[in-house]
Design a protein around this motif. Structure first.
Motif, short mmCIF file in Angstrom:
data_model
loop_
_atom_site.label_atom_id
_atom_site.label_comp_id
_atom_site.label_asym_id
_atom_site.label_seq_id
_atom_site.Cartn_x
_atom_site.Cartn_y
_atom_site.Cartn_z
N MET A 128 -33.60 -20.43 46.61
CA MET A 128 -34.10 -19.12 47.04
C MET A 128 -35.30 -18.76 46.21
O MET A 128 -35.52 -19.33 45.13
N ASN A 129 -36.07 -17.81 46.70
CA ASN A 129 -37.24 -17.40 45.94
C ASN A 129 -36.80 -16.62 44.69
O ASN A 129 -35.64 -16.20 44.58
N GLU A 130 -37.71 -16.46 43.77
CA GLU A 130 -37.37 -15.84 42.48
C GLU A 130 -36.89 -14.40 42.63
O GLU A 130 -35.99 -13.95 41.92
N GLN A 131 -37.46 -13.67 43.58
CA GLN A 131 -37.06 -12.28 43.81
C GLN A 131 -35.59 -12.21 44.25
O GLN A 131 -34.82 -11.40 43.75
N ASP A 132 -35.21 -13.06 45.19
CA ASP A 132 -33.82 -13.09 45.64
C ASP A 132 -32.89 -13.57 44.53
O ASP A 132 -31.80 -13.02 44.35
N ALA A 133 -33.34 -14.56 43.77
CA ALA A 133 -32.52 -15.08 42.67
C ALA A 133 -32.27 -14.00 41.63
O ALA A 133 -31.15 -13.87 41.12
N GLU A 134 -33.28 -13.22 41.33
CA GLU A 134 -33.11 -12.14 40.35
C GLU A 134 -32.14 -11.08 40.87
O GLU A 134 -31.32 -10.55 40.12
N LEU A 135 -32.22 -10.78 42.15
CA LEU A 135 -31.29 -9.83 42.75
C LEU A 135 -29.85 -10.33 42.63
O LEU A 135 -28.96 -9.57 42.26
N VAL A 136 -29.64 -11.61 42.91
CA VAL A 136 -28.31 -12.20 42.79
C VAL A 136 -27.83 -12.13 41.35
O VAL A 136 -26.68 -11.76 41.08
#
Length: 70
Positions: free
Chosen positions: A8-16
């Motif tokens: 996943m992109n970094e933005q989604d990964a950070e959200l997770v």
């Protein structure tokens, strides 16, 4: 135990990461739970569709149900 990779992109990964931390679980536990809940929801939806397709339209009042249970 198997290992799976999710890209996943970094933005989604950070959200997770933030959500898992907020919930007090590991990312693996969060992902496992989310995946299994999605599968369960899909199964439940299929069961609902089958029940609706077989529905005769017959309905009972709560009083009728309680009388039948006595």
């Amino acid at each position: 135990m198997s290992t799976m990779t999710v890209r996943m992109n970094e933005q989604d990964a950070e959200l997770v990461r933030k959500f898992a931390q907020f919930e007090g679980v590991t990312i693996s536990d969060f992902a496992r739970t989310a995946i299994l809940e999605k599968i369960e929801d899909s199964y439940d939806l299929q069961e609902l569709r089958e029940a609706i397709a077989q529905d005769s339209g017959e309905r009972f009042s709560i009083d009728e149900v309680l009388t039948e249970l006595d």
